[in-house]
Enzyme design. Structure first.
Site, PDB file in Angstrom:
ATOM      1  N   THR A 159     -20.340  -1.123  -2.685  1.00  0.00           N
ATOM      2  CA  THR A 159     -21.407  -1.398  -3.499  1.00  0.00           C
ATOM      3  C   THR A 159     -22.708  -2.202  -3.157  1.00  0.00           C
ATOM      4  O   THR A 159     -22.908  -2.848  -4.223  1.00  0.00           O
ATOM      5  CB  THR A 159     -20.603  -1.884  -4.729  1.00  0.00           C
TER       6      THR A 159
ATOM      7  N   TYR B 109       0.709  -1.111   0.124  1.00  0.00           N
ATOM      8  CA  TYR B 109      -0.017   0.170  -0.010  1.00  0.00           C
ATOM      9  C   TYR B 109       0.844   1.190   0.066  1.00  0.00           C
ATOM     10  O   TYR B 109       1.425   1.562   1.094  1.00  0.00           O
ATOM     11  CB  TYR B 109      -0.958  -0.169   1.277  1.00  0.00           C
TER      12      TYR B 109
ATOM     13  N   PHE C  49     -12.651  -6.450   1.513  1.00  0.00           N
ATOM     14  CA  PHE C  49     -13.739  -5.930   1.010  1.00  0.00           C
ATOM     15  C   PHE C  49     -15.094  -6.121   1.854  1.00  0.00           C
ATOM     16  O   PHE C  49     -15.963  -6.722   1.037  1.00  0.00           O
ATOM     17  CB  PHE C  49     -13.823  -6.322  -0.298  1.00  0.00           C
ATOM     18  N   PRO C  50     -14.912  -6.128   3.204  1.00  0.00           N
ATOM     19  CA  PRO C  50     -16.163  -6.535   4.050  1.00  0.00           C
ATOM     20  C   PRO C  50     -17.623  -5.695   3.472  1.00  0.00           C
ATOM     21  O   PRO C  50     -18.587  -6.283   3.918  1.00  0.00           O
ATOM     22  CB  PRO C  50     -15.900  -6.164   5.205  1.00  0.00           C
ATOM     23  N   LEU C  51     -17.423  -4.738   2.904  1.00  0.00           N
ATOM     24  CA  LEU C  51     -18.654  -3.838   2.470  1.00  0.00           C
ATOM     25  C   LEU C  51     -18.617  -3.915   0.913  1.00  0.00           C
ATOM     26  O   LEU C  51     -19.255  -2.908   0.380  1.00  0.00           O
ATOM     27  CB  LEU C  51     -18.483  -2.363   3.065  1.00  0.00           C
TER      28      LEU C  51
END
Length: 325
Positions: free
Chosen positions: A229, A68, A223-225
Site C-alpha cells: 500500500t 501461519y 510488512f516491509p512493503l
C-alpha cells in the site's frame, strides 16, 4: 539499470549471530497460507515452486511461524526445501497461535514455546532450528489478544535457552520487542535477530532498530512493503523511473540502505513479483545519497512509537480495504 552508484555505503550480507552469513534480502512466507492465513493455499504446487525459485535465486533467509496456517506454511517449506542447504536460514516464530475465529493470539508460556519448537522441527523436516523467534506483545495492535504479563519474558526465553542447550536451536530472536524487552532478553542470552514493524511509511520500530544497529543484531522488518500500500509517492516514483524498476524494488532498496543490519522479508505467491523484489539488491547501491535522504524523510522517525501505527500506514490500509470491498 543505470545511474550513480554508492556501493561503499551498502553491505549485501549480514553475519547472523556472529556465525551464519546470509544475503540481506529474505523471503516472508506468510502469504503462502490460505485465505486469512488459514489452511493451505489454493495452489500448493505454485507455493512450492515459489519457495524453490527463491532458494535457486540466492535467497538464504526465509521467515515463517507456527501460527501461519497454523503449521501449514512450515509444512510447505519443509516439503519444498528439505533437506535444507547449510547456508539457508529459516527464521521461525513461536509463542503465538490462532483462535477459533482465526484471531491472532500470543501464548508465551514455556510449555507452549517448547511444544511449538518441536512441532516446527517436525514440519520443517529439520533437526535444528537455525533461528527461533519468541513472539512478544511490544508492537501488538490488538492488546486484548496479548498474554498476561505474569508470563515473564525470562520464563519464555528460558525454554528457548534450554532447547538451544539441547542442540535444537542455534540462534534466539525476538518478534514484537520493545527496547526494554530487548535489553531484558540480552541479560539472559545473546539475541541474533529482532523482527518488528518497519517500512517506508511506518517507522514504529526505529528505537529497536537503533539498538540492533548498535549491537550488530539483525533487524527483520515485517510488512516491509506496507502490505503493498505504498502508493505513488514522488520519493519512490522518481528513483524508480530513473532506474527503470518498480517502486517496490526502490522501497526495499531503501530499507537495505537505511541500516546495514536490516534484512527485509517481502512475501509473494508470484515468481514475477519474487524476481522484482530481488532486484532490490541491485537497486540499493544504485540509489543516490540524496534519494535515500528524501525517502527517509517520507515519515517522521522522531515521533515514531512502537505501539502506534503511523497515520500514513493507517490511511494506506484503509484505502486497500476500500478498494477490495
Amino acid at each position: 539499470m543505470t545511474g550513480p552508484h554508492t556501493e561503499d555505503t551498502f553491505t549485501p550480507t549480514h553475519l547472523l549471530g556472529g556465525t551464519d552469513r546470509v544475503s540481506r534480502l529474505g523471503y516472508g512466507a506468510m502469504q503462502l497460507a490460505g485465505r486469512g492465513v488459514i489452511g493451505l493455499p489454493d495452489d500448493v504446487l505454485g507455493a512450492i515452486d515459489v519457495l524453490q525459485s527463491a532458494a535457486e535465486q540466492g535467497v538464504q533467509f526465509f521467515d515463517t511461524a507456527n501460527a501461519y496456517g497454523p503449521r501449514t506454511v512450515n509444512q510447505l517449506i519443509g516439503r519444498a526445501l528439505s533437506p535444507l542447504p547449510a547456508d539457508v536460514v529459516i527464521g521461525n516464530k513461536v509463542g503465538a497461535w490462532r483462535g477459533p475465529a482465526g484471531e491472532w493470539l500470543t501464548d508465551s508460556r514455556p510449555g507452549t514455546v517448547r511444544s511449538q519448537v518441536e512441532d516446527a522441527l517436525l514440519d520443517l523436516r529439520a533437526e535444528t532450528s537455525v533461528l527461533t523467534y519468541l513472539r512478544l506483545w511490544g508492537d501488538s495492535q490488538a492488546p486484548g489478544n496479548s498474554p498476561s504479563e505474569d508470563v515473564p519474558i525470562e520464563d519464555s526465553l528460558g525454554a528457548l535457552i534450554e532447547l538451544r542447550n539441547e542442540g535444537k536451536i542455534r540462534h534466539i530472536g525476538l518478534s514484537g520487542a520493545s527496547p526494554d524487552m530487548l535489553a531484558r532478553a540480552q541479560r539472559l542470552t545473546p539475541i541474533a535477530a529482532v523482527q518488528n514493524r518497519f517500512n517506508l511509511i511506518d517507522r514504529s520500530g526505529v528505537e529497536v532498530l537503533a539498538a540492533c544497529g548498535r549491537d550488530s543484531i539483525a533487524f527483520v522488518p515485517y510488512f516491509p512493503l506496507a502490505t503493498g500500500t505504498l502508493g505513488d509517492l514522488p520519493a519512490l516514483t522518481r528513483p524508480a523511473q530513473r532506474l527503470g524498476v518498480s517502486v517496490s524494488a526502490v522501497a526495499l532498496g531503501w530499507l537495505l540502505r537505511r541500516s546495514p543490519v536490516i534484512i527485509p522479508i517481502p512475501g509473494t505467491k508470484s515468481r514475477g513479483h519474487l524476481a522484482d523484489n530481488l532486484r532490490a539488491i541491485e537497486v540499493a547501491p544504485a540509489l543516490t545519497d540524496e534519494e535515500v535522504a528524501v525517502l527517509t524523510a517520507v515519515e517522521d522517525e522522531e515521533s515514531a512509537s512502537l505501539d502506534t501505527m503511523s497515520t500514513q500506514m493507517i490511511d494506506a490500509l484503509t484505502r486497500r480495504r476500500q478498494a477490495s470491498a
